[in-house]
Write a protein that holds these residues in place. Structure first.
Motif, short mmCIF file in Angstrom:
data_model
loop_
_atom_site.label_atom_id
_atom_site.label_comp_id
_atom_site.label_asym_id
_atom_site.label_seq_id
_atom_site.Cartn_x
_atom_site.Cartn_y
_atom_site.Cartn_z
N ILE A 45 73.02 -1.99 50.67
CA ILE A 45 71.75 -2.60 50.18
C ILE A 45 70.88 -1.28 49.74
O ILE A 45 70.35 -1.26 48.61
N LYS A 46 71.08 -0.26 50.42
CA LYS A 46 70.11 1.04 50.18
C LYS A 46 70.47 1.60 48.80
O LYS A 46 69.82 2.24 48.15
N THR A 47 71.89 1.52 48.44
CA THR A 47 72.58 2.42 47.33
C THR A 47 72.63 1.27 46.21
O THR A 47 72.65 1.89 45.17
N GLU A 48 72.91 0.02 46.37
CA GLU A 48 73.25 -0.86 45.32
C GLU A 48 71.98 -1.79 44.53
O GLU A 48 71.84 -1.98 43.57
N CYS A 49 70.91 -2.07 45.54
CA CYS A 49 69.97 -2.95 45.19
C CYS A 49 68.62 -1.92 45.12
O CYS A 49 68.66 -0.87 45.78
N GLU A 50 67.74 -2.31 44.42
CA GLU A 50 66.59 -1.20 44.08
C GLU A 50 65.25 -1.95 44.70
O GLU A 50 64.33 -2.08 44.02
N ILE A 51 65.42 -2.41 46.20
CA ILE A 51 64.22 -3.37 46.56
C ILE A 51 63.18 -2.42 46.61
O ILE A 51 61.90 -2.89 46.69
N GLY A 52 63.32 -1.09 46.96
CA GLY A 52 62.14 -0.10 47.01
C GLY A 52 61.49 -0.02 45.86
O GLY A 52 60.10 -0.09 45.90
N ARG A 53 61.85 0.19 44.73
CA ARG A 53 61.30 0.18 43.42
C ARG A 53 60.73 -0.93 43.09
O ARG A 53 59.57 -1.22 42.57
N GLN A 54 61.38 -2.11 43.29
CA GLN A 54 60.82 -3.46 43.08
C GLN A 54 59.42 -3.76 43.70
O GLN A 54 58.67 -4.44 43.24
N LEU A 55 59.89 -3.54 45.06
CA LEU A 55 58.48 -3.96 45.81
C LEU A 55 57.35 -3.08 45.53
O LEU A 55 56.39 -3.79 45.32
N GLU A 57 56.51 -2.22 42.38
CA GLU A 57 56.26 -2.52 41.22
C GLU A 57 55.43 -4.09 41.28
O GLU A 57 54.58 -4.36 40.79
N PHE A 58 56.00 -4.78 42.21
CA PHE A 58 55.44 -6.30 42.49
C PHE A 58 54.04 -6.11 43.27
O PHE A 58 53.28 -6.89 42.88
N VAL A 59 53.96 -5.11 44.24
CA VAL A 59 52.55 -4.93 44.59
C VAL A 59 51.90 -4.66 43.40
O VAL A 59 50.38 -5.17 43.47
N LYS A 60 52.13 -3.57 42.71
CA LYS A 60 51.03 -3.54 41.52
C LYS A 60 50.83 -4.44 40.73
O LYS A 60 49.62 -4.73 40.36
N GLU A 61 51.96 -5.39 40.46
CA GLU A 61 51.78 -6.61 39.84
C GLU A 61 50.69 -7.38 40.35
O GLU A 61 49.63 -8.19 39.49
N TYR A 62 50.69 -7.60 41.79
CA TYR A 62 49.84 -8.70 42.13
C TYR A 62 48.49 -8.08 42.98
O TYR A 62 47.95 -9.00 43.46
N ALA A 63 48.34 -6.87 43.14
CA ALA A 63 47.16 -6.27 43.55
C ALA A 63 46.08 -6.69 42.89
O ALA A 63 45.86 -6.86 41.74
N PRO A 64 44.67 -6.76 43.63
CA PRO A 64 43.69 -7.25 43.01
C PRO A 64 42.97 -6.06 42.43
O PRO A 64 41.87 -6.00 41.91
N GLU A 65 43.56 -4.86 42.44
CA GLU A 65 43.05 -3.38 41.81
C GLU A 65 43.87 -2.79 41.38
O GLU A 65 45.18 -2.91 41.36
N LEU A 140 67.79 -10.54 46.90
CA LEU A 140 66.82 -9.79 48.08
C LEU A 140 65.74 -9.27 47.07
O LEU A 140 64.44 -9.29 47.47
N GLY A 141 65.94 -9.12 45.66
CA GLY A 141 64.92 -8.93 44.79
C GLY A 141 63.51 -10.05 45.15
O GLY A 141 62.52 -10.01 44.84
N ILE A 147 57.23 -10.68 48.98
CA ILE A 147 56.25 -9.95 49.87
C ILE A 147 55.12 -9.18 48.76
O ILE A 147 54.16 -9.15 49.49
N GLY A 148 55.50 -8.78 47.76
CA GLY A 148 54.60 -8.16 46.95
C GLY A 148 53.35 -9.12 46.65
O GLY A 148 52.32 -8.44 46.64
N ARG A 149 53.79 -10.27 46.36
CA ARG A 149 52.59 -11.36 46.10
C ARG A 149 51.62 -11.36 47.49
O ARG A 149 50.53 -11.49 47.46
N ASP A 150 52.31 -11.52 48.76
CA ASP A 150 51.84 -11.40 49.80
C ASP A 150 50.89 -10.15 50.22
O ASP A 150 49.59 -10.34 50.68
#
Length: 166
Positions: A45-55, A57-65, A140-141, A147-150
Motif C-alpha cells: 500500500i505504501k509503495t504502490e498506492c498514492e493515498i497520501g498524495r490523494q488525501l 488533494e481531496f482535502v484541498k478540493e473539499y475544504a471551505p477555505e 483505497l483511493g 475522508i477528504g470530503r469528511d
C-alpha cells in the motif's frame, strides 16, 4: 447616496467576517500526508498506492477555505495548519473475490500554535459500482476521497474529538 454607503458598509463588514477563515496563505497541509510512525500498513500500500498524495488533494478540493499544499510538515506556530497522518490502511480481497478496504486518519487543526480541535476518520469501501473492474489502489483511493470530503465538512465547523466517516 445613503444606499451606496449602506452597501459599502455591508461589503466591508462581510470582509471582516470572513477574514479569520481566509488568511493570506490559507490553511497549510503537508503533501503527501505522512503515514503514522508506528503504523502496520503493508509495504504494498505504501509503495504502490498514492493515498497520501490523494488525501491531501481531496482535502484541498473539499475544504471551505484555500489550502496550500507544502512538501514539509508546516510549523504549527503561525497561521492555520492542518496536521494529518494515515494511521492505518487495509487492503483485502480483489476484483474477483470482492474488495474489502479501509483507511484511518488522525488530524488536528492548529491556529497560531494552539490546537483548536482534533479528529479521527475512517472510511471503508468494497469498490462501489463496477468494483470488479477496479484495482486495489483505486478502491483505497475511494476511501481517501470520502475522508477528504469528511475533513472538508469538519473544517467548516471543527469540533474536538470528532469521529468522521464510518
Amino acid at each position: 447616496m445613503s444606499k451606496t454607503i449602506g452597501l459599502t458598509a455591508a461589503f466591508v463588514l462581510s470582509l471582516s467576517f470572513f477574514a479569520p477563515v481566509a488568511s493570506a496563505n490559507g490553511l497549510k497541509l503537508q503533501t503527501p500526508v505522512a503515514f503514522a510512525e508506528d503504523n502496520d500498513i503493508s509495504n504494498a500500500i505504501k509503495t504502490e498506492c498514492e493515498i497520501g498524495r490523494q488525501l491531501a488533494e481531496f482535502v484541498k478540493e473539499y475544504a471551505p477555505e484555500p489550502v496550500e499544499l507544502v512538501a514539509e510538515a508546516p510549523d504549527t506556530g503561525s497561521g492555520r495548519v492542518l496536521r494529518l497522518e494515515i494511521v492505518d490502511a487495509m487492503s483485502m480481497g480483489n476484483a474477483f473475490l470482492g474488495h474489502q478496504k479501509y483507511t484511518k486518519v488522525h488530524g488536528a487543526l492548529f491556529v497560531d500554535g494552539e490546537k483548536v480541535a482534533g479528529f479521527k476518520a475512517r472510511r471503508n469501501s468494497m469498490g462501489g459500482a463496477f468494483a470488479g473492474f477496479k484495482g486495489s489502489c483505486s478502491v483505497l483511493g475511494r476511501t481517501v476521497k470520502a475522508i477528504g470530503r469528511d475533513i472538508g465538512g469538519w473544517l467548516a465547523d471543527p469540533v474536538d474529538g470528532s469521529h468522521l466517516g464510518d
